[in-house]
Scaffold this active site. Structure first.
Site, PDB file in Angstrom:
ATOM      1  N   HIS A 126       0.867  -1.184   0.000  1.00  0.00           N
ATOM      2  CA  HIS A 126       0.000   0.000   0.000  1.00  0.00           C
ATOM      3  C   HIS A 126       0.905   1.235   0.000  1.00  0.00           C
ATOM      4  O   HIS A 126       2.022   1.191   0.518  1.00  0.00           O
ATOM      5  CB  HIS A 126      -0.821  -0.049   1.299  1.00  0.00           C
ATOM      6  CG  HIS A 126      -1.894   0.978   1.429  1.00  0.00           C
ATOM      7  ND1 HIS A 126      -1.630   2.274   1.814  1.00  0.00           N
ATOM      8  CD2 HIS A 126      -3.239   0.905   1.260  1.00  0.00           C
ATOM      9  CE1 HIS A 126      -2.766   2.948   1.884  1.00  0.00           C
ATOM     10  NE2 HIS A 126      -3.766   2.134   1.546  1.00  0.00           N
ATOM     11  N   ASP A 203       3.317  -4.333   8.123  1.00  0.00           N
ATOM     12  CA  ASP A 203       2.085  -3.554   8.017  1.00  0.00           C
ATOM     13  C   ASP A 203       0.925  -4.536   8.194  1.00  0.00           C
ATOM     14  O   ASP A 203       0.588  -5.290   7.276  1.00  0.00           O
ATOM     15  CB  ASP A 203       2.043  -2.861   6.651  1.00  0.00           C
ATOM     16  CG  ASP A 203       0.707  -2.191   6.369  1.00  0.00           C
ATOM     17  OD1 ASP A 203      -0.222  -2.343   7.173  1.00  0.00           O
ATOM     18  OD2 ASP A 203       0.601  -1.528   5.320  1.00  0.00           O
ATOM     19  N   GLN A 206      -4.284  -5.149   7.149  1.00  0.00           N
ATOM     20  CA  GLN A 206      -5.282  -6.074   6.602  1.00  0.00           C
ATOM     21  C   GLN A 206      -5.230  -7.444   7.270  1.00  0.00           C
ATOM     22  O   GLN A 206      -6.073  -8.289   6.989  1.00  0.00           O
ATOM     23  CB  GLN A 206      -5.059  -6.241   5.089  1.00  0.00           C
ATOM     24  CG  GLN A 206      -5.201  -4.959   4.301  1.00  0.00           C
ATOM     25  CD  GLN A 206      -6.639  -4.454   4.242  1.00  0.00           C
ATOM     26  OE1 GLN A 206      -7.590  -5.184   4.559  1.00  0.00           O
ATOM     27  NE2 GLN A 206      -6.810  -3.203   3.856  1.00  0.00           N
ATOM     28  N   LYS A 229     -10.213  -0.637  10.463  1.00  0.00           N
ATOM     29  CA  LYS A 229     -10.424  -1.877   9.694  1.00  0.00           C
ATOM     30  C   LYS A 229     -10.699  -3.041  10.639  1.00  0.00           C
ATOM     31  O   LYS A 229     -11.077  -4.123  10.217  1.00  0.00           O
ATOM     32  CB  LYS A 229      -9.200  -2.183   8.825  1.00  0.00           C
ATOM     33  CG  LYS A 229      -8.921  -1.105   7.766  1.00  0.00           C
ATOM     34  CD  LYS A 229      -7.756  -1.485   6.905  1.00  0.00           C
ATOM     35  CE  LYS A 229      -7.118  -0.305   6.205  1.00  0.00           C
ATOM     36  NZ  LYS A 229      -7.869   0.241   5.082  1.00  0.00           N
ATOM     37  N   CYS A 367      -4.734   2.339  -3.666  1.00  0.00           N
ATOM     38  CA  CYS A 367      -3.503   2.899  -3.073  1.00  0.00           C
ATOM     39  C   CYS A 367      -2.331   1.934  -3.272  1.00  0.00           C
ATOM     40  O   CYS A 367      -1.522   1.736  -2.360  1.00  0.00           O
ATOM     41  CB  CYS A 367      -3.676   3.225  -1.598  1.00  0.00           C
ATOM     42  SG  CYS A 367      -4.961   4.414  -1.290  1.00  0.00           S
TER      43      CYS A 367
HETATM   44  N1  PLP Z   1      -1.602  -0.477   4.742  1.00  0.00           N
HETATM   45  C1  PLP Z   1      -2.544  -1.229   4.160  1.00  0.00           C
HETATM   46  C2  PLP Z   1      -2.195  -2.608   3.663  1.00  0.00           C
HETATM   47  C3  PLP Z   1      -3.845  -0.728   4.015  1.00  0.00           C
HETATM   48  O1  PLP Z   1      -4.781  -1.484   3.426  1.00  0.00           O
HETATM   49  C4  PLP Z   1      -4.148   0.563   4.496  1.00  0.00           C
HETATM   50  C5  PLP Z   1      -5.492   1.149   4.325  1.00  0.00           C
HETATM   51  O2  PLP Z   1      -6.145   0.957   3.326  1.00  0.00           O
HETATM   52  C6  PLP Z   1      -3.121   1.297   5.122  1.00  0.00           C
HETATM   53  C7  PLP Z   1      -1.865   0.741   5.224  1.00  0.00           C
HETATM   54  C8  PLP Z   1      -3.358   2.667   5.662  1.00  0.00           C
HETATM   55  O3  PLP Z   1      -4.178   2.626   6.787  1.00  0.00           O
HETATM   56  P1  PLP Z   1      -4.685   3.996   7.451  1.00  0.00           P
HETATM   57  O4  PLP Z   1      -5.181   4.841   6.315  1.00  0.00           O
HETATM   58  O5  PLP Z   1      -5.763   3.581   8.367  1.00  0.00           O
HETATM   59  O6  PLP Z   1      -3.526   4.607   8.134  1.00  0.00           O
END
Ligand code: PLP
Length: 409
Positions: A126, A203, A206, A229, A367
């Protein structure tokens, strides 16, 4: 509990929003990887905080101040247990994964980074796990290097390991891909990173809604996740880091709550985690996140995973039978995230028409531009499932997709 004993209707009754209609049709919410819906207990915890306990944290000795601090700190306790952290004070409360990764970028990586150094990521990350590294790398003439993946959407582990040179100051990988659903072999990657003396950030955005997380068993150095999430409020999340890392990290944000003593001839800082929690946090949000984690724990992550895997198998079989449909991401053992393309129909057009059927799916690059570049597509359609979804919803979605693609043909 087996999948057939899973009382999904009782669970759905806990989520007020799932009862609403969209364009006159019952909502089918398949955009859970984007953000998840909230059970009533989370909404009530936020409401209760503002009705009964609203005050600032860690400042006041009065009763409300103590209640607010207890509500906020209860999220730290829940998160520490949820990821099996060795200690609660290794959990830094953040506004989400994005803030957690930026904290590591500026406070851990940047001070160590020399020209020519590298930060190793994967092709499936992401933007939140790419751009913060690029921003710090650019400052010193370092670079972000992606490890390749297969067409099926699996990380090529040997290629990742081959890139663990002494130039690499940190490796950062998604536990679960938000586009492909791929579950990366984090424990294997962590072992290799340790052998090469490279810290590993995971990270977990998910992963948290779908998998049991055990940072000790994974053996990583940093673990980030986001509350919204995980059925909690937006603006909540955490960074877990090994104590030695946290102790060595200078503050990133300065302000109230993170100091020991402020003097014009030199300020000293609080110990971790408070050193990294400047300013007034989203206290009500963290009260809600604590309730969300209790809710997930009460269901049981194994029970959740069993239901979701049954839904995933059903959805993949039904979609796979559709001519002209191509899956993007077919790693074995994946999480319930299904990206796909349909003939030449544009994903946005399909998502718009599905919305008119009451069905919420996401279309776009999710993203993850570098991943879209790898597959040579601008966008995919993504159905991402949660434990409150049903087999009947999948049937409705597949039938609606068949109708709307006909409209675009
Ligand atoms: N990393 C992953 C794999 C994500 O799916 C997301 C959100 O879509 C993020 C990071 C970013 O999360 P946040 O916008 O809640 O900081």
């Amino acid at each position: 509990m087996s999948e057939s004993d899973f009382d999904v209707e009782r669970i759905r009754a806990d989520f007020p929003l799932l009862a609403r209609q969209v364009h006159g049709k019952p909502l089918v919410y398949f955009d859970n990887a984007n953000t998840a819906q909230k059970p009533a207990c989370v909404i009530e915890a936020v409401d209760r905080f503002y009705r009964n306990s609203n005050a600032n944290v860690a400042r006041a000795v009065h009763t409300l101040g103590e209640e607010a601090t207890a509500a906020y700190e209860s999220a730290r306790d829940r998160l520490a247990r949820f990821i099996n952290a060795p200690a609660r004070d290794e959990v830094v409360l953040t506004s989400g994964t994005t803030q957690a990764i930026n904290l590591v970028a500026y406070s851990h990586v940047l001070p160590r980074l020399q020209p020519g150094d590298e930060i190793l990521v994967t092709r499936m990350e992401h933007h939140a796990n790419i751009v913060p590294w690029q921003l710090v790398a650019e400052r010193v003439g370092a670079k972000v290097v992606p490890a390749p993946i297969t067409q099926a959407g699996e990380l090529i582990v040997e290629e990742f390991v081959a890139r663990l040179s002494p130039r690499v100051k940190l490796a950062a990988v998604a536990h679960v891909s938000n586009v492909l659903g791929t579950v990366n072999p984090v424990a294997v990657l962590a072992r290799e990173c340790r052998r090469h003396g490279v810290p590993l950030l995971v990270d977990g955005s998910q992963a948290a809604p779908h998998l049991a997380i055990d940072v000790r068993a994974l053996g990583c150095d940093f673990y980030a996740l986001t509350g919204h999430k995980l059925f909690g409020p937006t603006g909540t999340g955490m960074l877990w880091a090994k104590r030695a890392h946290l102790e060595a990290m200078p503050p990133f944000f300065g302000g109230g709550e993170m100091i020991r003593e402020v003097r014009f001839d030199g300020t000293t800082f609080a110990d971790p985690p408070h050193r990294f929690e400047a300013g007034t946090p989203n206290i009500a949000g963290f009260a809600g996140l604590a309730a969300a984690i209790d809710y997930v724990n009460a269901l049981g992550i194994e029970t959740i995973a069993a239901h979701e895997q049954a839904l995933l198998a059903h959805a993949r079989a039904a979609l796979g039978a559709m001519p002209g449909l191509r899956f993007v991401g077919e790693a074995p053992g994946k999480a319930p995230v299904i990206s796909f393309l349909v003939d030449s129909a544009h994903a946005h057009d399909l998502a718009t028409l599905l919305d008119h059927e009451g069905i919420a799916v996401r279309s776009g690059h999710h993203c993850a531009h570098p991943l879209m570049q790898f597959y040579g597509v601008p966008a995919t359609l993504r159905a991402s499932l949660a434990f409150y979804n049903t087999h009947a919803e999948i049937d409705r979605f597949v039938a609606a997709l068949g109708r709307v693609r006909g409209l675009l043909a």
